[in-house]
Write a protein that holds these residues in place. Structure first.
Motif, mmCIF file in Angstrom:
data_model
loop_
_atom_site.group_PDB
_atom_site.id
_atom_site.type_symbol
_atom_site.label_atom_id
_atom_site.label_comp_id
_atom_site.label_asym_id
_atom_site.label_seq_id
_atom_site.Cartn_x
_atom_site.Cartn_y
_atom_site.Cartn_z
ATOM 1 N N ASN A 72 0.741 -1.470 -0.007
ATOM 2 C CA ASN A 72 -0.068 0.058 0.022
ATOM 3 C C ASN A 72 0.814 1.285 0.038
ATOM 4 N N LYS A 73 2.226 1.306 -0.168
ATOM 5 C CA LYS A 73 2.837 2.468 -0.158
ATOM 6 C C LYS A 73 2.750 3.133 -1.496
ATOM 7 N N PRO A 74 2.416 4.484 -1.260
ATOM 8 C CA PRO A 74 2.149 5.380 -2.664
ATOM 9 C C PRO A 74 3.235 5.419 -3.460
ATOM 10 N N ILE A 75 3.124 5.383 -4.888
ATOM 11 C CA ILE A 75 4.016 5.276 -5.421
ATOM 12 C C ILE A 75 5.225 6.502 -5.621
ATOM 13 N N GLY A 80 10.220 8.450 -4.493
ATOM 14 C CA GLY A 80 10.780 9.393 -3.874
ATOM 15 C C GLY A 80 10.571 10.881 -4.718
ATOM 16 N N LYS A 81 9.481 11.027 -5.468
ATOM 17 C CA LYS A 81 9.138 12.294 -6.075
ATOM 18 C C LYS A 81 7.844 12.210 -6.462
ATOM 19 N N ALA A 82 7.026 13.383 -6.661
ATOM 20 C CA ALA A 82 5.961 13.646 -7.109
ATOM 21 C C ALA A 82 5.986 14.787 -8.285
ATOM 22 N N PRO A 212 -6.480 3.082 1.807
ATOM 23 C CA PRO A 212 -5.597 2.685 2.813
ATOM 24 C C PRO A 212 -4.234 3.226 2.702
ATOM 25 N N ASN A 213 -3.592 3.576 1.508
ATOM 26 C CA ASN A 213 -2.281 3.916 1.397
ATOM 27 C C ASN A 213 -2.024 5.378 1.923
ATOM 28 N N ILE A 214 -2.993 6.156 2.104
ATOM 29 C CA ILE A 214 -3.112 7.223 2.535
ATOM 30 C C ILE A 214 -2.836 7.331 4.039
#
Length: 296
Positions: A72-75, A80-82, A212-214
């Motif tokens: 569930n870890k956000p991409i 390491g970037k958005a 859930p990842n949030i």
């Protein structure tokens, strides 16, 4: 060696129970692949169509990232970037991931201030610094920007992003719930003051509405407010404005769509006027602009 198309099938199979929308899985796939291979989406599409091979060392790295996603870890935290306004921002577990709704808020500010110069701008709860940095990057003459947050770890990330985009921002570590934000003793009489904030606004009781990842990975303190006082940050910022600032002050808030009427009522009650509310691309009331004036 495994081919690109087979890895794509494996990727979809492992994430289909977490993300019901196949388009979302596809988007995550391309974010990961363009990051790992340091190329654009077109290059990955070509490799997929030609069933290109993935070197086993890179494949091991991809599998490791896939397992993180499966937890569930956000991409954005995985790579390491958005991206915000098509610009790259460094992010980690200490900062909230920039969202499209906030892009809409920044676009509103830019539209309102096309000819604004030499303003004093306060970005309260700056996080990754995406709001401040985008404003300064898109409109270099907009004025001096003070970006405020409560944690040195957050400030460090925002400062790295300012350096990455080569913009000058003044960062200040202040917990606005406990302290007033320091301001220059003298603000130019001709300058406009702009206050911007995307503060925590999700009530604890609304946790069940989030992916859930949030809940599992994004910083709790950047998201949630107590049910008994969901306007806590708006109140603190607004009372600081009344106490410390003179002249015309323009305020832009990102807001909780479920309590927008409460926010409007509060701002009117304490003397703000010309209040305008806007919907986001989902059709929810997500942002508000108001004006405050006190004679200098």
């Amino acid at each position: 060696m495994i081919s690109f198309d087979k890895f794509y099938s494996l990727f979809q199979k492992n994430l289909q129970n977490l993300y019901k929308n196949s388009k979302e899985i596809e988007s995550i796939f391309f974010l990961l692949m363009t990051h790992i291979f340091k190329c654009d989406k077109t290059t990955i599409l070509l490799k997929l169509s030609k069933k290109g091979k993935i070197h086993f060392i890179i494949y091991k790295k991809l599998i490791k990232k896939l397992w993180e996603l499966k937890k569930n870890k956000p991409i954005q935290y995985v790579i390491g970037k958005a991206y915000f306004f098509d610009m790259e921002f460094i992010v980690n577990k200490n900062v909230f991931i920039p969202r499209q709704e906030t892009e809409e808020l920044v676009y509103w500010i830019l539209q309102d201030n096309k000819n604004t110069k030499n303003s004093q701008i306060f970005d309260i709860g700056t996080g990754s610094g995406c709001i401040s940095i985008t404003l300064k990057k898109k409109k270099p003459k907009i004025g001096h920007i003070y970006a405020i947050d409560f944690s040195q770890k957050i400030i460090d990330i925002a400062r790295k992003n300012a350096k990455l985009h080569n913009v000058k921002i003044s960062f200040k570590k202040v917990n606005i719930l406990n302290s007033d934000i320091p301001i220059q003793k003298k603000i130019n009489n001709n300058s406009i003051i702009i206050i911007i904030s995307n503060p925590p606004y999700i009530r604890i009781s609304e946790k069940k509405l989030l992916h859930p990842n949030i809940i599992q990975y994004e910083p709790f303190q950047s998201l949630f407010v107590p049910d008994k006082d969901p306007l806590i940050f708006y109140k603190k910022i607004s009372f600081w404005i009344k106490k410390k600032l003179t002249g015309i002050v323009y305020v832009y808030f990102e807001i909780n769509q479920f309590i927008y009427l409460d926010i409007i009522k509060f701002l009117k009650k304490i003397g703000f006027f010309n209040i305008k509310i806007k919907k986001d691309f989902h059709g929810f009331f997500r942002m508000i602009r108001a004006v405050y004036y006190k004679k200098k």
